[in-house]
Write a protein that holds these residues in place. Sequence first.
Motif, PDB file in Angstrom:
ATOM      1  N   GLY A 119      -5.266   1.916  -7.760  1.00  0.00           N
ATOM      2  CA  GLY A 119      -5.029   3.283  -7.352  1.00  0.00           C
ATOM      3  C   GLY A 119      -3.610   3.539  -6.875  1.00  0.00           C
ATOM      4  O   GLY A 119      -2.744   2.665  -6.883  1.00  0.00           O
ATOM      5  N   ALA A 120      -3.392   4.782  -6.451  1.00  0.00           N
ATOM      6  CA  ALA A 120      -2.080   5.220  -5.980  1.00  0.00           C
ATOM      7  C   ALA A 120      -1.900   4.890  -4.508  1.00  0.00           C
ATOM      8  O   ALA A 120      -2.817   4.397  -3.848  1.00  0.00           O
ATOM      9  CB  ALA A 120      -1.925   6.726  -6.214  1.00  0.00           C
ATOM     10  N   SER A 121      -0.687   5.140  -4.022  1.00  0.00           N
ATOM     11  CA  SER A 121      -0.363   4.843  -2.629  1.00  0.00           C
ATOM     12  C   SER A 121       0.159   6.094  -1.946  1.00  0.00           C
ATOM     13  O   SER A 121       1.067   6.753  -2.443  1.00  0.00           O
ATOM     14  CB  SER A 121       0.699   3.733  -2.569  1.00  0.00           C
ATOM     15  OG  SER A 121       1.107   3.506  -1.236  1.00  0.00           O
ATOM     16  N   ASN A 122      -0.421   6.395  -0.808  1.00  0.00           N
ATOM     17  CA  ASN A 122      -0.004   7.544  -0.010  1.00  0.00           C
ATOM     18  C   ASN A 122       0.217   7.059   1.420  1.00  0.00           C
ATOM     19  O   ASN A 122      -0.730   6.850   2.170  1.00  0.00           O
ATOM     20  CB  ASN A 122      -1.067   8.643  -0.058  1.00  0.00           C
ATOM     21  CG  ASN A 122      -0.697   9.849   0.786  1.00  0.00           C
ATOM     22  OD1 ASN A 122       0.437   9.973   1.243  1.00  0.00           O
ATOM     23  ND2 ASN A 122      -1.659  10.737   1.004  1.00  0.00           N
ATOM     24  N   LEU A 123       1.475   6.881   1.793  1.00  0.00           N
ATOM     25  CA  LEU A 123       1.784   6.307   3.105  1.00  0.00           C
ATOM     26  C   LEU A 123       1.383   7.217   4.254  1.00  0.00           C
ATOM     27  O   LEU A 123       1.288   6.779   5.397  1.00  0.00           O
ATOM     28  CB  LEU A 123       3.281   5.989   3.192  1.00  0.00           C
ATOM     29  CG  LEU A 123       3.823   4.992   2.164  1.00  0.00           C
ATOM     30  CD1 LEU A 123       5.281   4.653   2.490  1.00  0.00           C
ATOM     31  CD2 LEU A 123       2.994   3.717   2.135  1.00  0.00           C
ATOM     32  N   LYS A 124       1.135   8.484   3.947  1.00  0.00           N
ATOM     33  CA  LYS A 124       0.755   9.420   5.005  1.00  0.00           C
ATOM     34  C   LYS A 124      -0.756   9.590   5.116  1.00  0.00           C
ATOM     35  O   LYS A 124      -1.227  10.511   5.794  1.00  0.00           O
ATOM     36  CB  LYS A 124       1.400  10.783   4.736  1.00  0.00           C
ATOM     37  CG  LYS A 124       2.921  10.748   4.763  1.00  0.00           C
ATOM     38  CD  LYS A 124       3.522  12.138   4.791  1.00  0.00           C
ATOM     39  CE  LYS A 124       3.230  12.913   3.549  1.00  0.00           C
ATOM     40  NZ  LYS A 124       3.914  14.237   3.538  1.00  0.00           N
ATOM     41  N   ALA A 125      -1.514   8.693   4.492  1.00  0.00           N
ATOM     42  CA  ALA A 125      -2.959   8.893   4.414  1.00  0.00           C
ATOM     43  C   ALA A 125      -3.701   8.567   5.706  1.00  0.00           C
ATOM     44  O   ALA A 125      -4.845   8.949   5.860  1.00  0.00           O
ATOM     45  CB  ALA A 125      -3.532   8.050   3.268  1.00  0.00           C
ATOM     46  N   PHE A 126      -3.075   7.852   6.620  1.00  0.00           N
ATOM     47  CA  PHE A 126      -3.808   7.474   7.824  1.00  0.00           C
ATOM     48  C   PHE A 126      -3.303   8.251   9.038  1.00  0.00           C
ATOM     49  O   PHE A 126      -2.183   8.746   9.079  1.00  0.00           O
ATOM     50  CB  PHE A 126      -3.687   5.971   8.089  1.00  0.00           C
ATOM     51  CG  PHE A 126      -2.313   5.541   8.522  1.00  0.00           C
ATOM     52  CD1 PHE A 126      -2.001   5.411   9.868  1.00  0.00           C
ATOM     53  CD2 PHE A 126      -1.338   5.266   7.586  1.00  0.00           C
ATOM     54  CE1 PHE A 126      -0.731   5.028  10.261  1.00  0.00           C
ATOM     55  CE2 PHE A 126      -0.068   4.861   7.970  1.00  0.00           C
ATOM     56  CZ  PHE A 126       0.234   4.741   9.319  1.00  0.00           C
ATOM     57  N   VAL A 127      -4.176   8.342  10.048  1.00  0.00           N
ATOM     58  CA  VAL A 127      -3.857   9.053  11.283  1.00  0.00           C
ATOM     59  C   VAL A 127      -3.815   8.037  12.416  1.00  0.00           C
ATOM     60  O   VAL A 127      -4.744   7.243  12.580  1.00  0.00           O
ATOM     61  CB  VAL A 127      -4.920  10.136  11.578  1.00  0.00           C
ATOM     62  CG1 VAL A 127      -4.610  10.830  12.899  1.00  0.00           C
ATOM     63  CG2 VAL A 127      -4.972  11.141  10.435  1.00  0.00           C
ATOM     64  N   PRO A 128      -2.751   8.014  13.206  1.00  0.00           N
ATOM     65  CA  PRO A 128      -2.657   7.028  14.293  1.00  0.00           C
ATOM     66  C   PRO A 128      -3.722   7.256  15.362  1.00  0.00           C
ATOM     67  O   PRO A 128      -4.196   8.376  15.564  1.00  0.00           O
ATOM     68  CB  PRO A 128      -1.247   7.249  14.847  1.00  0.00           C
ATOM     69  CG  PRO A 128      -0.905   8.652  14.466  1.00  0.00           C
ATOM     70  CD  PRO A 128      -1.566   8.890  13.146  1.00  0.00           C
ATOM     71  N   HIS A 129      -4.077   6.170  16.049  1.00  0.00           N
ATOM     72  CA  HIS A 129      -5.093   6.227  17.099  1.00  0.00           C
ATOM     73  C   HIS A 129      -4.444   5.900  18.441  1.00  0.00           C
ATOM     74  O   HIS A 129      -3.649   4.971  18.548  1.00  0.00           O
ATOM     75  CB  HIS A 129      -6.225   5.243  16.794  1.00  0.00           C
ATOM     76  CG  HIS A 129      -7.461   5.491  17.592  1.00  0.00           C
ATOM     77  ND1 HIS A 129      -7.657   4.942  18.844  1.00  0.00           N
ATOM     78  CD2 HIS A 129      -8.562   6.257  17.330  1.00  0.00           C
ATOM     79  CE1 HIS A 129      -8.826   5.331  19.309  1.00  0.00           C
ATOM     80  NE2 HIS A 129      -9.397   6.134  18.418  1.00  0.00           N
ATOM     81  N   ASP A 130      -4.804   6.651  19.459  1.00  0.00           N
ATOM     82  CA  ASP A 130      -4.155   6.505  20.770  1.00  0.00           C
ATOM     83  C   ASP A 130      -4.389   5.145  21.420  1.00  0.00           C
ATOM     84  O   ASP A 130      -3.611   4.720  22.279  1.00  0.00           O
ATOM     85  CB  ASP A 130      -4.640   7.607  21.723  1.00  0.00           C
ATOM     86  CG  ASP A 130      -4.094   8.979  21.344  1.00  0.00           C
ATOM     87  OD1 ASP A 130      -3.110   9.022  20.583  1.00  0.00           O
ATOM     88  OD2 ASP A 130      -4.664   9.999  21.799  1.00  0.00           O
ATOM     89  N   SER A 131      -5.457   4.446  21.030  1.00  0.00           N
ATOM     90  CA  SER A 131      -5.764   3.170  21.689  1.00  0.00           C
ATOM     91  C   SER A 131      -4.903   2.027  21.178  1.00  0.00           C
ATOM     92  O   SER A 131      -4.871   0.951  21.792  1.00  0.00           O
ATOM     93  CB  SER A 131      -7.238   2.808  21.473  1.00  0.00           C
ATOM     94  OG  SER A 131      -7.485   2.490  20.107  1.00  0.00           O
ATOM     95  N   VAL A 132      -4.183   2.224  20.084  1.00  0.00           N
ATOM     96  CA  VAL A 132      -3.403   1.143  19.468  1.00  0.00           C
ATOM     97  C   VAL A 132      -2.079   0.950  20.205  1.00  0.00           C
ATOM     98  O   VAL A 132      -1.338   1.907  20.459  1.00  0.00           O
ATOM     99  CB  VAL A 132      -3.148   1.447  17.976  1.00  0.00           C
ATOM    100  CG1 VAL A 132      -2.199   0.408  17.371  1.00  0.00           C
ATOM    101  CG2 VAL A 132      -4.457   1.471  17.211  1.00  0.00           C
ATOM    102  N   ASP A 133      -1.789  -0.298  20.547  1.00  0.00           N
ATOM    103  CA  ASP A 133      -0.532  -0.626  21.242  1.00  0.00           C
ATOM    104  C   ASP A 133       0.604  -0.913  20.278  1.00  0.00           C
ATOM    105  O   ASP A 133       1.776  -0.733  20.621  1.00  0.00           O
ATOM    106  CB  ASP A 133      -0.749  -1.846  22.150  1.00  0.00           C
ATOM    107  CG  ASP A 133      -1.799  -1.585  23.212  1.00  0.00           C
ATOM    108  OD1 ASP A 133      -1.667  -0.582  23.935  1.00  0.00           O
ATOM    109  OD2 ASP A 133      -2.754  -2.372  23.317  1.00  0.00           O
ATOM    110  N   ALA A 134       0.290  -1.383  19.077  1.00  0.00           N
ATOM    111  CA  ALA A 134       1.307  -1.651  18.055  1.00  0.00           C
ATOM    112  C   ALA A 134       0.626  -1.699  16.697  1.00  0.00           C
ATOM    113  O   ALA A 134      -0.511  -2.171  16.573  1.00  0.00           O
ATOM    114  CB  ALA A 134       2.026  -2.966  18.327  1.00  0.00           C
TER     115      ALA A 134
END
Length: 359
Positions: A119-134
């Motif tokens: 398939g194709a690649s869309n670097l903007k496809a995910f949404v960041p989560h506040d619990s992630v430190d890195a």
Amino acid sequence: ILVSIPLAKREQVATQTFKGETYFYAQLPSRMIGEEAQLSQPLSKIKTIGILWDGSGSGKARDRDTELRLIQSIVNEHKNVAIRFQVVRDQAEPVKKIAIRNGDWKELRKQITDVRYDGASNLKAFVPHDSVDAYLFFTDGLSNYGSEDGTMLNFSAFKAPIFTISSSPGADSDLLRAIADKTGGRFVDLTKQSGRESTKSLLSNRAVLSAVQTKGLKDVLVSSKRMEGEFFPISGILEGETGQLHLTFLLPDGSKKTVALPIVKKPDASEIAAKEWARMKISALGSDFYGNKGRIEALGKKFALVTRNTSLIVLDRVEDYVRYEIEPPAELKAAYDRMMADGNRTPLRMTKEDRKSTR
């Protein structure tokens, strides 16, 4: 025989006058900012790491074994941590929550090895989560979904740094470097760095360039705001005979260090300053390649640099330079200008056959 060469204790500055402009290229030793312990500290209180895994078709060309070894090294440093694992293609798959306990990452490894690349690649496809430190983003950066200029992320949405990681020789390193730089992370090129170097640079908080003040200079550029390695490279253009740089670095402990860097035009001109500036400029523009395609091509021709949209070509005659609209060396410049002004040129861009023959 082992020869030990002492590292420079002061800045090294080269200047070069090229096509009417005087360029400078400087290397600032990291020791002028502080000792290594002052420049780098581990990110504190890491409880959750987000791993974004590019599962698009181009991912087949990545070096999976090297990527897995890097994750093993990270787990060795962070034996008890929560993982939010997410595969990204044209759309983002649901997040899989994985708990690593006492260095056991079998479940994470299985999720990675089970990924099917298509398939194709869309670097903007995910949404960041506040619990992630890195975030650790394993990708080649080749976004081919949607509009050509839609590759950049909404950086304001990210509260955690993104460490972009590539094991593919064909990666879009300019874009990956920009993503990391704008979020406080770092781009790790596994094709050029050893596993130990890569692990050391990941999940660490390093000194960053926070402010630049200039006098008598323009178009000042850096490869990255993050202090990495033994030297901090910087380039720009002198407006006169002398200029002044004041660089302020924010250290991991919150303190700041400002270094004054005088730039003086030298009679013994360098042969690298102009091209180093051009490489930095092309790299900066490359983070939005499609939006800056024309400017990148023009810089490549002016400074005789191979860019993403050009090939290396050997030109012997002034007519060849005229045909491809590439500025020639000084000894051919007068004839080139005359032929261009007279319109005595073949109105052709490089053909597909030409491109193939020059590769």
